[in-house]
Write an enzyme that holds these catalytic residues in place. Sequence first.
Site, PDB file in Angstrom:
ATOM      1  N   SER A  60       0.798  -1.227   0.000  1.00 56.72           N
ATOM      2  CA  SER A  60       0.000   0.000   0.000  1.00 56.72           C
ATOM      3  C   SER A  60       0.827   1.273   0.000  1.00 56.72           C
ATOM      4  CB  SER A  60      -0.958  -0.011   1.193  1.00 56.72           C
ATOM      5  OG  SER A  60      -0.245  -0.197   2.397  1.00 56.72           O
TER       6      SER A  60
ATOM      7  N   LYS B  71     -11.617   1.410  -2.051  1.00 57.06           N
ATOM      8  CA  LYS B  71     -10.517   1.982  -2.840  1.00 57.06           C
ATOM      9  C   LYS B  71     -10.955   2.087  -4.305  1.00 57.06           C
ATOM     10  CE  LYS B  71      -7.514   1.170   0.872  1.00 57.06           C
ATOM     11  NZ  LYS B  71      -6.987   0.174   1.789  1.00 57.06           N
TER      12      LYS B  71
ATOM     13  N   HIS C  32      -5.276  -3.005  -2.916  1.00 55.61           N
ATOM     14  CA  HIS C  32      -4.845  -2.022  -3.926  1.00 55.61           C
ATOM     15  C   HIS C  32      -4.696  -2.617  -5.323  1.00 55.61           C
ATOM     16  CE1 HIS C  32      -4.161   1.109  -0.932  1.00 55.61           C
ATOM     17  NE2 HIS C  32      -3.754   0.131  -0.162  1.00 55.61           N
TER      18      HIS C  32
HETATM   19  C1  LIG Z   1      -6.987  -0.058   3.156  1.00 54.01           C
HETATM   20  C2  LIG Z   1      -6.423  -1.379   3.425  1.00 54.01           C
HETATM   21  C3  LIG Z   1      -7.048  -2.263   4.306  1.00 54.01           C
HETATM   22  C4  LIG Z   1      -8.219  -1.848   5.143  1.00 54.01           C
HETATM   23  O1  LIG Z   1      -9.380  -1.734   4.396  1.00 54.01           O
HETATM   24  P1  LIG Z   1     -10.551  -0.793   4.923  1.00 54.01           P
HETATM   25  O2  LIG Z   1     -11.748  -1.233   4.171  1.00 54.01           O
HETATM   26  O3  LIG Z   1     -10.129   0.604   4.642  1.00 54.01           O
HETATM   27  O4  LIG Z   1     -10.672  -1.065   6.404  1.00 54.01           O
HETATM   28  C5  LIG Z   1      -6.533  -3.527   4.430  1.00 54.01           C
HETATM   29  N1  LIG Z   1      -5.433  -3.905   3.744  1.00 54.01           N
HETATM   30  C6  LIG Z   1      -4.795  -3.075   2.911  1.00 54.01           C
HETATM   31  C7  LIG Z   1      -3.587  -3.554   2.160  1.00 54.01           C
HETATM   32  C8  LIG Z   1      -5.262  -1.772   2.734  1.00 54.01           C
HETATM   33  O5  LIG Z   1      -4.614  -0.941   1.940  1.00 54.01           O
END
Ligand SMILES: *Cc1c(COP(=O)(O)O)cnc(C)c1O
Length: 401
Positions: A187, A247, A215
């Site tokens: 990330s 995302k 991602h």
């Molecule tokens: C954003 C993210 C999460 C968490 O997801 P949310 O729905 O925002 O709680 C988990 N793992 C990774 C790699 C992330 O980038």
Amino acid sequence: MLEAWKTTGGAASPISARLVRQRQSHLYRTRKVRQGPQDTTVTIDGKHCITFCSNDYLGLANDPALVTALQEGARRYGVGSGASHLVSGHSAVHHELETALAAFTGRSRALLFSSGYLANLGVISALVSPGDPVFEDRLNHASLIDAALLSRARLQRYRHGDPQALARRLEKLADKPALIASDGVFSMDGDLAPLPGLAALAREKDALLMIDDAHGLGVIGREGRGTLEYYNLGEDQAPVLMGTLGKAFGTFGAFVAGSDELIEYLIQFARTYIYTTALPPAIAHASLAALRLVRDGHERRERLHGLCRRFIEGAKQLGLPLATHLTGAGQAACVPIIPLILGDNQRTLAASKALEDRGILVTAIRPPTVPAGSARLRITLCANHTKTQVDQLLEALSSVI
Ligand SMILES: *Cc1c(COP(=O)(O)O)cnc(C)c1O
């Protein structure tokens, strides 16, 4: 820290002292207030900016079709889900979204969670017993690390992106059952995990492989099916897939996809699934619409990849401090997360502030989100950015860094 609440407080209390230290090390976090929707241009603290730090890679968070879908969902299903999935909160639209996500990811079934953080916590604590070995990439997302710690697993973090380092740790495992968990796309770095290597090791050692593709989904792979599509790995090779909807999908929530048995097991034993209110059904309705846009999103992905190539080329020409996987031959997959590693916290904050003065928003990412000494400007691109905006970013960076 808890004892601080029992003392008189004031400047001498451990809590105040810790806050002061946080400020002194340039690690203090503050929030900027955005007016209006998440988009490529935003109004932050009253100021108009081009933003390069959301995870809305396909530009769906403020897409008119999704706004309409959310309104339509609210008309049909109301606002709140009113209960957890196991009580009375599981609606037809949650169910439909799970079926569609399973089909999209090419897996037997999918299970919705209220967020990615909760999904990782729920899956790992349901699968792992105290003392079980869990192997994680050193740069995994905090939620995967926290999940192992909360499970009281024997967490072992291997060198970033290095299957050989993992293999050395696995050698000492004997025949113990183990979990290997990795981000698909990291990330804060934007590089891909060496999934074929991890899958081969998992098979050899009979370990369970879990991939968090928060991602990758929507962005990577010809069909946007993520890192596993890119490497052509199925349910057999990577039995547990976690994906998020907040995302590239532009909505909210998360899911786990895998075998029928995995999903049934999670329904029984994943505490963060059982003991929390189901997502608002209107959000699930909007996510279904988002899934269609993602699936048919070739043009958005093409645009996004074109912008990534433009930015990386420009950054190379300017000699900006690109992460090493982007220099030289670079990785073939185009990831819209492009970090410029400045190292020093204060310098990174100052660069972010100087960009903001030029009407460009890029948050400074500092420890503990990234390892000490690797503070960075984490630039993210969106399919809706224009080439001109990317050029403006490059120009601003050339005078700020
Ligand atoms: C954003 C993210 C999460 C968490 O997801 P949310 O729905 O925002 O709680 C988990 N793992 C990774 C790699 C992330 O980038």
